[in-house]
Motif scaffolding. Structure first.
Motif, PDB file in Angstrom:
ATOM      1  N   THR A  64      44.253  -0.371   0.498  1.00 20.80           N
ATOM      2  CA  THR A  64      45.211  -1.285   1.765  1.00 20.80           C
ATOM      3  C   THR A  64      46.287  -2.058   1.582  1.00 20.80           C
ATOM      4  O   THR A  64      47.361  -2.399   1.316  1.00 20.80           O
ATOM      5  N   VAL A  65      45.223  -3.021   0.783  1.00 18.36           N
ATOM      6  CA  VAL A  65      45.774  -4.506   0.241  1.00 18.36           C
ATOM      7  C   VAL A  65      46.773  -3.858  -0.999  1.00 18.36           C
ATOM      8  O   VAL A  65      47.837  -4.623  -1.217  1.00 18.36           O
ATOM      9  N   GLY A  66      46.487  -2.705  -1.328  1.00 19.16           N
ATOM     10  CA  GLY A  66      47.309  -2.294  -3.052  1.00 19.16           C
ATOM     11  C   GLY A  66      48.974  -2.342  -1.564  1.00 19.16           C
ATOM     12  O   GLY A  66      49.975  -2.070  -2.628  1.00 19.16           O
ATOM     13  N   CYS A  67      48.259  -1.614  -0.953  1.00 16.06           N
ATOM     14  CA  CYS A  67      49.458  -0.597  -0.297  1.00 16.06           C
ATOM     15  C   CYS A  67      50.587  -1.416   0.355  1.00 16.06           C
ATOM     16  O   CYS A  67      52.000  -1.847  -0.069  1.00 16.06           O
ATOM     17  N   TRP A  68      50.443  -2.489   0.942  1.00 16.81           N
ATOM     18  CA  TRP A  68      50.916  -4.336   1.796  1.00 16.81           C
ATOM     19  C   TRP A  68      51.294  -4.377   0.386  1.00 16.81           C
ATOM     20  O   TRP A  68      52.188  -5.089   0.433  1.00 16.81           O
ATOM     21  N   PHE A  69      51.127  -4.731  -0.665  1.00 16.40           N
ATOM     22  CA  PHE A  69      51.598  -5.357  -2.165  1.00 16.40           C
ATOM     23  C   PHE A  69      52.974  -4.606  -2.149  1.00 16.40           C
ATOM     24  O   PHE A  69      53.639  -5.575  -2.984  1.00 16.40           O
ATOM     25  N   LEU A  72      55.231  -4.903   0.570  1.00 15.55           N
ATOM     26  CA  LEU A  72      56.124  -6.505   0.286  1.00 15.55           C
ATOM     27  C   LEU A  72      56.929  -6.838  -0.857  1.00 15.55           C
ATOM     28  O   LEU A  72      58.285  -6.975  -0.859  1.00 15.55           O
ATOM     29  N   LEU A  73      57.088  -5.962  -1.626  1.00 17.55           N
ATOM     30  CA  LEU A  73      57.459  -5.825  -2.854  1.00 17.55           C
ATOM     31  C   LEU A  73      58.856  -5.200  -3.370  1.00 17.55           C
ATOM     32  O   LEU A  73      59.585  -5.853  -3.861  1.00 17.55           O
ATOM     33  N   LEU A  85      65.712  -1.346  -6.840  1.00 24.51           N
ATOM     34  CA  LEU A  85      64.991  -0.093  -6.223  1.00 24.51           C
ATOM     35  C   LEU A  85      65.433   0.803  -6.025  1.00 24.51           C
ATOM     36  O   LEU A  85      65.245   1.836  -6.209  1.00 24.51           O
ATOM     37  N   LEU A  86      66.711   1.322  -5.551  1.00 21.76           N
ATOM     38  CA  LEU A  86      68.082   2.671  -5.389  1.00 21.76           C
ATOM     39  C   LEU A  86      67.122   3.480  -6.674  1.00 21.76           C
ATOM     40  O   LEU A  86      66.867   4.584  -6.260  1.00 21.76           O
ATOM     41  N   SER A  87      67.889   3.019  -7.785  1.00 24.18           N
ATOM     42  CA  SER A  87      67.891   3.758  -9.008  1.00 24.18           C
ATOM     43  C   SER A  87      66.318   4.003  -9.070  1.00 24.18           C
ATOM     44  O   SER A  87      66.004   5.155  -9.340  1.00 24.18           O
ATOM     45  N   ALA A  88      64.898   3.431  -8.992  1.00 24.44           N
ATOM     46  CA  ALA A  88      63.547   4.160  -9.022  1.00 24.44           C
ATOM     47  C   ALA A  88      63.749   4.646  -8.197  1.00 24.44           C
ATOM     48  O   ALA A  88      62.471   6.064  -8.704  1.00 24.44           O
TER      49      ALA A  88
END
Length: 559
Positions: A64-69, A72-73, A85-88
Motif C-alpha cells: 500500500t505504501v509503495g502504491c501511494w509512493f 505521488l511520484l 511520464l507520457l513517454s513511459a
C-alpha cells in the motif's frame, strides 16, 4: 448504562478483545466489524495487523505504501516532467507491467477482503447487522478489486491497440525545430476504384513553443512537386502534371496500383508518395503521416461523446424529408451544435451550394474541435470505446516510442490558435485565378516562410496591444488567415442579376464595410430547413447558394 461503557472501554483498550470478539459485547462486535472493514478499505493490511496475521498485514501495508509512493511520484512527474511520464506510460513493456501490477493488486485486495470477512466472524454478529455488513463487503469488493481488475483490462487493451496502430521504429527527430505530419482523410466510397484521400492537411508544430500551422491542400490540386529524394521523380520528373488525371487525391491510388514497386520497404506506398508530394510542394520535410478512414471517422467521434462547434451559414447534407420521407437535402442551421459521428462527417464533407474552400474550413474546424475536446476526462471515461474505434480507424508510420512526447506536444498546442493556409482560393486569389490548377510554387514557399516567421507575434501583440501596433496586427492577420468577408466572397453565391430581393430579405450588396443582413423568408420570418427544401424543389439556386455562402465559418467549443 454503566456496564456497556465499561465494557466498551475494556474492549477498546484490550488487544485480546479486538483479536477475539468472543470476549466483546454484541455492540462491540458490530463496532469491531466496521473498524476492520474501514481498515481494509483505507489501509489495506490494517485489519490483519490489528486482528489477524501480522506478517500478512505488514506485507500488504508495504505494498500500500509503495502504491501511494508511485502515485505521488507520478503526480510530481505530471506537473514537472509530463513528457517523460507520457513517454513511459505509452511504452508497450511499461503498459504490460502496469496491467500485470493492477491485476496483482486486484487479486491481493480480494484476498484481504476474504480474510477480513473471516476476521469479522460473521456468525457472531447481531442478526440484523449481518445483511448490512454482507452487502457492504460485496459493494466494496466490486469497487476496489473489481475496479483494479477492470483497469488492468483497459491498460492491456490499450497496449494491444497502440501496438496495432503505431510502428515499432526509432523516434523521429525534429527538423529545424519543427515536427511536420501529414493528415489524410481517406474514403473508398461507392463508385470509386481504390482509396482516395479527399481531406489533405499538413500540420506543422514548433517543438519549443508548441505553436502550429495547418496547411490545407485542395483535393483537386494539380502539378504537385515531389521531394528531391522521391522515386516518383522517375515517373513525373516535372511534378504530378498529367492534367486532370493528376489531381492530388488520385496520386494515392495510382501509386498503390501501379508504382508500389518503387517503395519496396514502405508499409503504405501510396501514403509515402503523398508525403513526398506535399513535402515538395511546401518545401518542408514531412516526418510522418496519419491516415484516417473517413468511413470509420464517425465511430471515433461517437466514442468521444460527440463534438461541439458554433457554426454560421446553412450546411446541406443528405437526409430524409421530414414530411415526404423522400431522400434529399437536409440543412444544419447556424448556431451551436453537438454533432454525433454521422452528423460531424456530413457537416465536414458537405460542399453543395458552396465551395471546396468552405469544405476545407469546416474539416479544419471539426479536427480542432476533436483536439480541443479530447481531454483526460474523455480518455478515462470512454477509453474502451476510443480504443475499439481507433484500431480500425487509423493508419500511421509514427513510432510508438514517440507517442508520449507527441501527446505532450499536442496538449501544449491546445493553448495556441493555429495559423492556417489553403493552397488555393481565397488565400491565393479568387477561384477564377485557378491557383490550385496552376500553382505558383515560389509564392507558396514564400507564404510558408512568412507563417513560420510570424509565430509568436500573436502572444506579443496581445501583451503589448497599442493603437500603433494594432494596424500591424491586422495586416499580419490578413497575410496569414483569410478574412471572413474574403472567404464569404469566394463561395459561389448569387450574382446581382440572379438575386431575388423578396426572397433574400432585401439584403444590401456585400462589401468590406457592411456586414450582410440576416437572411429571411419573403414574409420577413427567419429561414427554416423546410423553406430551403422547398426552394431546392423549386430550383431557386440563388436562395440556396446565399444561405450556404458563409457556412465555412465555424468555431470549436471547448469542453
Amino acid at each position: 448504562m454503566i456496564t456497556p461503557t465499561i465494557t466498551y472501554h475494556e474492549f477498546s483498550g484490550s488487544a485480546d478483545a479486538l483479536r477475539d470478539p468472543r470476549t466483546a459485547s454484541p455492540q462491540d462486535r458490530t463496532r469491531r466489524a466496521l473498524i476492520l472493514t474501514a481498515l481494509t478499505l483505507f489501509i489495506p493490511g490494517g485489519a490483519q495487523i490489528a486482528a489477524g496475521s501480522r506478517a500478512l498485514g505488514r506485507a500488504a501495508l508495504a505494498v500500500t505504501v509503495g502504491c501511494w509512493f508511485l502515485l505521488l511520484l507520478g503526480a510530481a512527474f505530471f506537473f514537472t516532467m509530463r513528457g517523460v511520464l507520457l513517454s513511459a506510460l505509452t511504452q508497450p513493456f511499461i503498459m504490460w507491467v502496469a496491467a500485470a501490477l493492477l491485476a496483482g493488486l486486484a487479486i491481493g485486495w480480494l484476498l484481504l477482503w476474504l480474510d477480513t470477512f473471516r476476521l469479522i466472524r460473521f456468525a457472531t454478529l447481531a442478526p440484523g447487522f449481518k445483511p448490512i455488513i454482507a452487502v457492504t463487503l460485496i459493494v466494496l469488493i466490486t469497487l476496489t478489486s473489481g475496479g483494479l481488475g477492470y483497469a488492468a483490462h483497459l491498460v492491456n487493451q490499450g497496449r494491444e491497440a497502440l501496438s496495432g496502430i503505431f510502428s515499432s521504429g526509432p523516434s523521429i527527430p525534429a527538423e529545424e525545430g519543427r515536427y511536420n505530419f501529414l493528415l489524410l482523410g481517406a474514403d473508398s466510397g461507392e463508385g470509386r476504384e481504390g482509396v482516395r484521400p479527399d481531406s489533405i492537411h499538413m500540420i506543422s508544430v514548433n517543438q519549443d513553443t508548441s505553436e502550429s500551422i495547418i496547411f490545407s491542400i485542395p483535393r483537386d490540386f494539380q502539378n504537385a512537386r515531389f521531394s528531391e529524394d522521391s522515386p516518383m521523380r522517375q515517373v513525373y520528373p516535372e511534378g504530378y502534371n498529367c492534367g486532370n488525371e493528376c489531381i492530388i487525391n488520385f496520386l494515392y491510388t495510382e501509386v498503390t496500383n501501379q508504382y508500389s514497386h518503387l517503395y519496396p520497404e514502405a508499409q503504405d506506398p501510396g501514403a509515402e508518395a503523398m508525403m513526398e508530394a506535399i513535402s515538395g510542394t511546401l518545401d518542408l520535410s514531412i516526418h510522418g503521416y496519419v491516415m484516417v478512414d473517413m468511413g470509420g471517422f464517425s465511430e471515433l467521434i461517437d466514442a468521444m461523446g460527440g463534438v461541439t462547434v458554433e457554426t454560421s451559414g446553412w450546411v446541406p447534407y443528405d437526409g430524409r424529408h421530414p414530411e415526404t420521407d423522400r431522400w434529399g437535402d437536409w440543412w444544419f442551421e447556424p448556431g451551436i451544435h453537438t454533432f454525433n459521428g454521422d452528423q460531424a462527417l456530413s457537416y465536414a464533407r458537405s460542399r453543395k451550394y458552396s465551395s471546396d474552400y468552405n469544405r476545407i474550413q469546416r474539416q479544419q474546424c471539426i479536427q480542432q474541435a476533436m483536439v480541443a475536446q479530447f481531454t483526460p476526462q474523455t480518455l478515462l471515461t470512454r477509453f474502451t470505446e476510443l480504443m475499439q474505434a481507433s484500431e480500425n480507424l487509423f493508419e500511421t508510420n509514427i513510432p510508438q516510442s514517440q507517442l508520449g512526447s507527441l501527446l505532450n506536444l499536442a496538449v501544449d498546442a491546445q493553448q495556441h490558435n493555429p495559423q492556417r493556409l489553403v493552397l488555393g482560393a481565397p488565400d491565393f486569389g479568387p477561384p477564377s485565378e485557378l491557383f490550385s490548377t496552376y500553382p505558383d510554387f515560389d509564392r507558396i514557399h514564400a507564404r510558408v516562410d512568412e507563417l513560420i516567421a510570424n509565430e509568436g507575434q500573436e502572444e506579443e501583440t496581445e501583451d503589448t496591444a497599442t493603437p500603433e501596433n494594432q494596424a500591424q496586427e491586422n495586416s499580419d492577420q490578413d497575410q496569414t488567415e483569410p478574412a471572413e468577408d474574403s472567404s464569404a466572397g469566394s463561395a459561389p453565391g448569387p450574382t446581382p442579376e440572379h438575386s431575388d430581393p423578396a426572397v433574400s430579405g432585401d439584403m444590401p450588396p456585400a462589401d468590406s464595410d457592411t456586414a450582410p443582413a440576416e437572411l429571411t423568408q419573403p414574409d420577413g420570418s427567419p429561414l427554416t430547413m423546410e423553406y430551403l427544401i422547398e426552394a431546392e424543389q423549386a430550383g431557386n439556386l440563388a436562395v440556396l447558394e446565399e444561405a450556404a455562402r458563409d457556412n465555412n465559418e465555424c468555431t470549436p467549443v471547448r469542453g
